[in-house]
Design an enzyme around this catalytic site. Structure first.
Site, PDB file in Angstrom:
ATOM      1  N   ASP A 138       0.787  -1.254   0.000  1.00 52.35           N
ATOM      2  CA  ASP A 138       0.000   0.000   0.000  1.00 52.35           C
ATOM      3  C   ASP A 138       0.815   1.297   0.000  1.00 52.35           C
ATOM      4  O   ASP A 138       0.412   2.284   0.638  1.00 52.35           O
ATOM      5  CB  ASP A 138      -0.970   0.010   1.197  1.00 52.35           C
ATOM      6  CG  ASP A 138      -1.975  -1.133   1.145  1.00 52.35           C
ATOM      7  OD1 ASP A 138      -1.948  -1.908   0.169  1.00 52.35           O
ATOM      8  OD2 ASP A 138      -2.783  -1.265   2.076  1.00 52.35           O
ATOM      9  N   LYS A 189      -6.504  -4.843  -3.269  1.00 52.06           N
ATOM     10  CA  LYS A 189      -7.113  -5.562  -2.140  1.00 52.06           C
ATOM     11  C   LYS A 189      -8.154  -4.682  -1.453  1.00 52.06           C
ATOM     12  O   LYS A 189      -7.889  -3.527  -1.136  1.00 52.06           O
ATOM     13  CB  LYS A 189      -6.027  -6.002  -1.157  1.00 52.06           C
ATOM     14  CG  LYS A 189      -5.216  -4.861  -0.529  1.00 52.06           C
ATOM     15  CD  LYS A 189      -4.168  -5.445   0.385  1.00 52.06           C
ATOM     16  CE  LYS A 189      -3.464  -4.446   1.255  1.00 52.06           C
ATOM     17  NZ  LYS A 189      -4.272  -3.547   2.064  1.00 52.06           N
ATOM     18  N   CYS A 230      -2.228  -2.733   7.689  1.00 54.44           N
ATOM     19  CA  CYS A 230      -2.190  -3.622   6.520  1.00 54.44           C
ATOM     20  C   CYS A 230      -0.941  -4.503   6.468  1.00 54.44           C
ATOM     21  O   CYS A 230      -0.999  -5.630   5.957  1.00 54.44           O
ATOM     22  CB  CYS A 230      -2.353  -2.802   5.252  1.00 54.44           C
ATOM     23  SG  CYS A 230      -4.024  -2.110   5.136  1.00 54.44           S
TER      24      CYS A 230
END
Ligand code: C5J
Length: 220
Positions: free
Chosen positions: A24, A129, A162
């Site tokens: 990310d 995702k 995450c």
């Protein structure tokens, strides 16, 4: 086999069966005006790790290792965004709202792209995702299995959300995973440190951790 000095003990891996997974590192978390900032966070903390990830990425590409980039993102119609996620708290802008970098956390929008410094190259995997974990509702496990990947090197943001979730998911799926300590960051410094300690405690209950210098020293 390469041996890397790590906590709680040495991490042994074969680069041919190892993937670098960068979680990310997208504008929505790292740049002002994105999802991270709308939640009230100081995003400059996350920008500080970009040079360390760039060094690892360059070395890993030179070693011909598999690179995986993930993006936390949702479909434009929000069909994959649970109500509980969108309506949680009182952010300035919610997922799907229009911000300075386009719609927050929506696939294809400018803010949802990986930052230019770490832009994916052809042949690298980009996994969109909808959740915190990189394995939840994605093809990642399948893509890694079919390439014979057994070991993971993790980097990215945020450490306790995450990154940690992805590492725990990887652990449950049988991967040996190491977190590159200076290649991950949190909006909360204490959470980063606590996460690293949780990962390596109890004989590496979730995995390993090491500074990226240890990896750069042993790569061919
Ligand atoms: C968050 C992430 N913090 N990439 N996402 O919502 O850690």
């Amino acid at each position: 086999m390469i041996e890397l000095s790590a906590r709680p003990f040495a991490f042994r891996f074969d680069p041919a069966h190892t993937a670098l997974v960068i979680i990310d590192m997208q504008r929505d978390f790292v740049e002002p005006g994105g999802f991270g900032e709308t939640l009230g966070n100081d995003v400059t903390r996350l920008q500080a790790i970009v040079p360390a990830i760039q060094r690892v990425l360059a070395a890993w590409r030179a070693a011909k290792g598999l690179v995986v980039h993930t993006r936390e993102s949702h479909e434009p119609d929000l069909a994959d965004c649970p109500r509980a996620k969108r309506e949680r708290g009182s952010p300035r802008l919610r997922i799907g709202d229009v911000g300075p970098m386009g719609r927050i956390l929506i696939r294809g929008e400018p803010g949802n792209q990986i930052i230019p410094e770490l832009a994916p190259q052809p042949g690298e995997l980009v996994i969109d995702k909808p959740g915190k974990g990189a394995f939840y509702s994605t093809s990642l496990h399948h893509e890694l299995l079919r390439r014979g990947i057994t070991h993971l090197l993790l980097a990215g943001v945020t450490t306790e959300v995450c990154v940690q979730t992805s590492m725990r998911e990887a652990n449950d799926r049988g991967y040996d995973a190491l977190l590159l300590e200076d290649c991950t960051e949190s909006y909360f410094p204490g959470f980063k440190q606590a996460t690293i300690e949780m990962i390596v405690a109890q004989g590496g209950i979730v995995g390993w951790a090491a500074p990226s210098a240890h990896l750069l020293r042993v790569l061919p």
